[in-house]
Design an enzyme around this catalytic site. Sequence first.
Site, PDB file in Angstrom:
ATOM      1  N   GLU A   1      -5.716  -8.022   0.061  1.00  9.93           N
ATOM      2  CA  GLU A   1      -6.469  -7.794   1.292  1.00  9.93           C
ATOM      3  C   GLU A   1      -7.870  -7.359   0.907  1.00  9.93           C
ATOM      4  OE1 GLU A   1      -5.022  -5.080   4.265  1.00  9.93           O
ATOM      5  OE2 GLU A   1      -2.955  -5.788   4.053  1.00  9.93           O
TER       6      GLU A   1
ATOM      7  N   GLU B   1       0.810  -1.220   0.000  1.00 12.83           N
ATOM      8  CA  GLU B   1       0.000   0.000   0.000  1.00 12.83           C
ATOM      9  C   GLU B   1       0.842   1.270   0.000  1.00 12.83           C
ATOM     10  OE1 GLU B   1      -2.767  -0.247   3.248  1.00 12.83           O
ATOM     11  OE2 GLU B   1      -3.500  -2.221   2.634  1.00 12.83           O
TER      12      GLU B   1
END
Length: 503
Positions: free
Chosen positions: A428, A336
């Site tokens: 995720e 991320e």
Amino acid sequence: MKRFGNKMLAVFGISALVLTGCAGKDTQDNMTETNKEAEVVGVYEAEAAQLSDNLSVNTKLTGFSGEGYVEGLEADGDVCTFKISVPEEGFYDLQFMAANIGGYKENYILVDGVSVGALATETETFSEGIMARNYLSAGEHEIAVLKYWGYIAIDKLTILKSAPLPEDYYSVSAKLCNPNASDNAKRLMSYLVDNYGVNVISGQYSDGGMFGHEMACIWSETKKFPAMLGLDMIEYSPSRVAYGSQGKSIDQALEAWEKNSIVTMCWHWNAPEKYLTGTWYSGFYKEHTNIDLDKIMNGEDEEGYNLLVSDMDVVAKELQKLQKADVPVLWRPLHEASGGWFWWGNCEAESYKKLYRLMYDKYTNEYGLNNLIWVWNGQDKNWYPGDDVVDIVGEDIYPGEKVYTSQMNKYMEVRGYADTTKMVVMSENGCLFDPELAIRDGAMWGYFGTWGGEFVEGSSTMNVYSEQYTESAMLKKVYEHPNVITREELPDLKTYPIREDAK
């Protein structure tokens, strides 16, 4: 948002709002090229749309069509709603003509009240933004632009028939970027590739390992276990060990592999102790550190470079225990990054890429971690470190509560991050997606990895499933679906045949 122990992590920025299907420039360029001869089904001028009270029609900007354009979207709830009609059920591209007012903006796109992503406007002149491949039944629909960042000018919406997906859309190689990859790593990659485009492999992050609270909750509802266990190397970070943390993930990974589960690992890397300025256990967040990765990677902070290398050495030595036991790992470090909330993303993209490549080189060439399959999810093409150091491309998606859409627009965007065709996974997720919608739309994520805590377990009672994000009926639908692989359905991964293209 995702829960980390008893702390809350904001996954995409400060707020809990998540952009899950951005029609950004890379997607727009790609889809414009593949669908440039598409049949136009309808053109709808914004000034003729249904406008909420704060929106107005203007003509100040040049380049608009019709009698003007709509501007505003400055207050929460501001919305421009197009009422459209399509002649038959199928897939359609939503092509918006819009401009930003005062810099880059993103605003939500809703189809019949369901969020399908966001419209990104990158220029102050009117340009096209495409939300590709939306399934619509024959008849009337409402397409809405809802204020998120606001401050855009909307000219028109064009409905196009979507181009069909190519026959080789899911054709990927099982060849790993590490030429010395272990046989078990090749076996696992072969299994993933054999299923890609046909089946989705279920996964769950659980701090307690394969028999943790999340697993108990899933079992209680479905009588099945996820095929993949997600773990975190955070507690091995030296700055956490200094405060008494003890990692368990290596032992949990060994146990999972012995019981024929797939293992994936991330690392919420707590910054070296020198750079901690806030709460010590939140040292992976930029606001709790003063680390300057740009200075470290360009040579201005030699001590910082050595500290990062030392941290990598510590975790590498732990991972060597899995290498010795021949446990393959879907390794997902430095995740991320483009969001900027972690310290490894609070920098220029080039500095991040240097760090990623440094880790790959050390772990592969210095430590001989040939059991690692490298999964990258920096969430932005500009942060992609290169095909030679990435095996699988992932995306972390948190669309809110009970949003079961396939995230096809985001799937297509992620597919364009790499220069060659890589497997795309949902590395995720918060709520689950409906596998029937994924199959219908073509969003065949290689696997999903639901984050732990509140996304599965209730906050008041342990081992009790929470329906806050995914209702029990949908959880059962996912785990009982014939195209979703659970732990019980895995073959013996220690003897799985290695594909020819993986050798």
